[in-house]
Design a protein around this motif. Structure first.
Motif, PDB file in Angstrom:
ATOM      1  N   GLU A   5       0.717  -1.223  -0.011  1.00 54.96           N
ATOM      2  CA  GLU A   5       0.066   0.028   0.076  1.00 54.96           C
ATOM      3  C   GLU A   5       0.693   1.387   0.023  1.00 54.96           C
ATOM      4  N   PHE A   6       1.970   1.377   0.845  1.00 54.62           N
ATOM      5  CA  PHE A   6       2.970   2.377   0.806  1.00 54.62           C
ATOM      6  C   PHE A   6       3.615   2.737  -0.590  1.00 54.62           C
ATOM      7  N   ILE A   7       3.875   1.405  -1.372  1.00 54.77           N
ATOM      8  CA  ILE A   7       4.516   1.540  -2.386  1.00 54.77           C
ATOM      9  C   ILE A   7       3.654   2.177  -3.522  1.00 54.77           C
ATOM     10  N   GLN A   8       2.426   1.855  -3.481  1.00 56.66           N
ATOM     11  CA  GLN A   8       1.428   2.319  -4.156  1.00 56.66           C
ATOM     12  C   GLN A   8       1.011   3.732  -4.118  1.00 56.66           C
ATOM     13  N   ASN A   9       0.751   4.341  -2.567  1.00 55.78           N
ATOM     14  CA  ASN A   9       0.714   5.617  -2.368  1.00 55.78           C
ATOM     15  C   ASN A   9       2.013   6.384  -3.029  1.00 55.78           C
ATOM     16  N   PHE A  10       3.132   5.944  -3.001  1.00 51.93           N
ATOM     17  CA  PHE A  10       4.389   6.588  -3.038  1.00 51.93           C
ATOM     18  C   PHE A  10       4.161   6.738  -4.514  1.00 51.93           C
ATOM     19  N   ALA A  11       4.303   5.750  -5.475  1.00 55.34           N
ATOM     20  CA  ALA A  11       3.968   5.843  -6.922  1.00 55.34           C
ATOM     21  C   ALA A  11       2.994   6.818  -7.361  1.00 55.34           C
ATOM     22  N   GLU A  12       1.948   7.079  -6.644  1.00 55.52           N
ATOM     23  CA  GLU A  12       1.021   7.805  -7.188  1.00 55.52           C
ATOM     24  C   GLU A  12       1.330   9.261  -7.006  1.00 55.52           C
ATOM     25  N   GLN A  13       2.534   9.891  -6.481  1.00 57.64           N
ATOM     26  CA  GLN A  13       2.968  11.048  -6.198  1.00 57.64           C
ATOM     27  C   GLN A  13       3.698  11.531  -7.642  1.00 57.64           C
ATOM     28  N   PHE A  14       4.008  10.671  -8.521  1.00 48.99           N
ATOM     29  CA  PHE A  14       4.853  11.083  -9.760  1.00 48.99           C
ATOM     30  C   PHE A  14       3.725  11.523 -10.692  1.00 48.99           C
ATOM     31  N   ASP A  15       4.271  12.400 -11.611  1.00 51.77           N
ATOM     32  CA  ASP A  15       3.202  12.720 -12.881  1.00 51.77           C
ATOM     33  C   ASP A  15       3.242  11.678 -13.539  1.00 51.77           C
ATOM     34  N   GLU A  16       4.325  10.880 -13.881  1.00 50.52           N
ATOM     35  CA  GLU A  16       4.262   9.982 -14.831  1.00 50.52           C
ATOM     36  C   GLU A  16       3.974   8.532 -13.957  1.00 50.52           C
ATOM     37  N   SER A  17       3.574   7.347 -14.878  1.00 49.27           N
ATOM     38  CA  SER A  17       3.765   5.976 -14.160  1.00 49.27           C
ATOM     39  C   SER A  17       5.020   5.690 -13.848  1.00 49.27           C
ATOM     40  N   VAL A  18       5.462   5.285 -12.639  1.00 45.70           N
ATOM     41  CA  VAL A  18       6.816   4.676 -12.307  1.00 45.70           C
ATOM     42  C   VAL A  18       6.464   3.217 -11.612  1.00 45.70           C
ATOM     43  N   SER A  19       7.112   2.372 -12.105  1.00 46.22           N
ATOM     44  CA  SER A  19       7.344   0.951 -11.461  1.00 46.22           C
ATOM     45  C   SER A  19       8.155   1.213 -10.335  1.00 46.22           C
ATOM     46  N   LEU A  20       7.568   0.807  -9.109  1.00 47.18           N
ATOM     47  CA  LEU A  20       8.548   0.863  -7.888  1.00 47.18           C
ATOM     48  C   LEU A  20       8.309  -0.515  -7.124  1.00 47.18           C
ATOM     49  N   ALA A  21       9.348  -0.840  -6.352  1.00 50.21           N
ATOM     50  CA  ALA A  21       9.678  -1.999  -5.362  1.00 50.21           C
ATOM     51  C   ALA A  21      10.218  -1.398  -4.218  1.00 50.21           C
ATOM     52  N   ALA A  22      10.380  -2.214  -3.085  1.00 48.29           N
ATOM     53  CA  ALA A  22      10.743  -1.931  -1.847  1.00 48.29           C
ATOM     54  C   ALA A  22      12.129  -1.504  -2.057  1.00 48.29           C
ATOM     55  N   ASP A  23      13.065  -2.221  -3.052  1.00 46.18           N
ATOM     56  CA  ASP A  23      14.630  -1.794  -3.248  1.00 46.18           C
ATOM     57  C   ASP A  23      14.865  -0.573  -4.326  1.00 46.18           C
ATOM     58  N   THR A  24      13.841  -0.091  -4.694  1.00 45.43           N
ATOM     59  CA  THR A  24      13.844   1.110  -5.564  1.00 45.43           C
ATOM     60  C   THR A  24      14.691   2.055  -4.806  1.00 45.43           C
ATOM     61  N   VAL A  25      15.690   2.747  -5.489  1.00 43.85           N
ATOM     62  CA  VAL A  25      16.329   3.854  -4.869  1.00 43.85           C
ATOM     63  C   VAL A  25      15.738   4.972  -5.588  1.00 43.85           C
ATOM     64  N   TYR A  26      14.991   5.564  -4.620  1.00 46.05           N
ATOM     65  CA  TYR A  26      13.973   6.793  -5.258  1.00 46.05           C
ATOM     66  C   TYR A  26      14.559   7.879  -5.842  1.00 46.05           C
ATOM     67  N   SER A  27      15.748   8.276  -5.196  1.00 46.06           N
ATOM     68  CA  SER A  27      16.739   9.412  -5.739  1.00 46.06           C
ATOM     69  C   SER A  27      17.282   9.225  -7.020  1.00 46.06           C
ATOM     70  N   ASP A  28      17.367   7.692  -7.414  1.00 44.08           N
ATOM     71  CA  ASP A  28      18.018   7.593  -8.807  1.00 44.08           C
ATOM     72  C   ASP A  28      16.985   7.516  -9.753  1.00 44.08           C
ATOM     73  N   LEU A  29      15.560   7.946  -9.383  1.00 49.17           N
ATOM     74  CA  LEU A  29      14.588   7.866 -10.742  1.00 49.17           C
ATOM     75  C   LEU A  29      14.597   8.969 -11.323  1.00 49.17           C
ATOM     76  N   ASP A  30      14.577   8.884 -12.609  1.00 46.42           N
ATOM     77  CA  ASP A  30      14.574  10.355 -13.505  1.00 46.42           C
ATOM     78  C   ASP A  30      13.390  11.187 -13.052  1.00 46.42           C
ATOM     79  N   GLU A  31      12.431  10.899 -12.665  1.00 47.66           N
ATOM     80  CA  GLU A  31      11.285  11.484 -12.250  1.00 47.66           C
ATOM     81  C   GLU A  31      11.434  11.911 -10.930  1.00 47.66           C
TER      82      GLU A  31
END
Length: 75
Positions: A5-31
């Protein structure tokens, strides 16, 4: 509080669709941007009634680590 649920809520904060997992380093995302971090801060406050800071983003590197930090603060 569930990780998926947290990952889904986190992903919804992006303007574009992003694929996230628990081990995703969010600061490395282009978005990832300062605006996205503010949106995540607001989401955590609204959804989990927890205030996180920029220091929390600095200490946590992955979505899963941030989830664990929010869980700690929720107690």
């Amino acid at each position: 509080m569930e990780l998926n649920e947290f990952i889904q809520n986190f992903a919804e904060q992006f303007d574009e669709s992003v694929s996230l997992a628990a081990d995703t380093v969010y600061s490395d995302l282009d978005e990832w941007s300062s605006m996205t971090s503010l949106a995540v801060i607001a989401m955590v406050d609204d959804e989990y009634d927890v205030q996180i800071t920029s220091a929390d983003f600095s200490e946590c590197k992955t979505v899963g680590e941030l989830f664990e930090r929010v869980k700690e603060l929720k107690k």
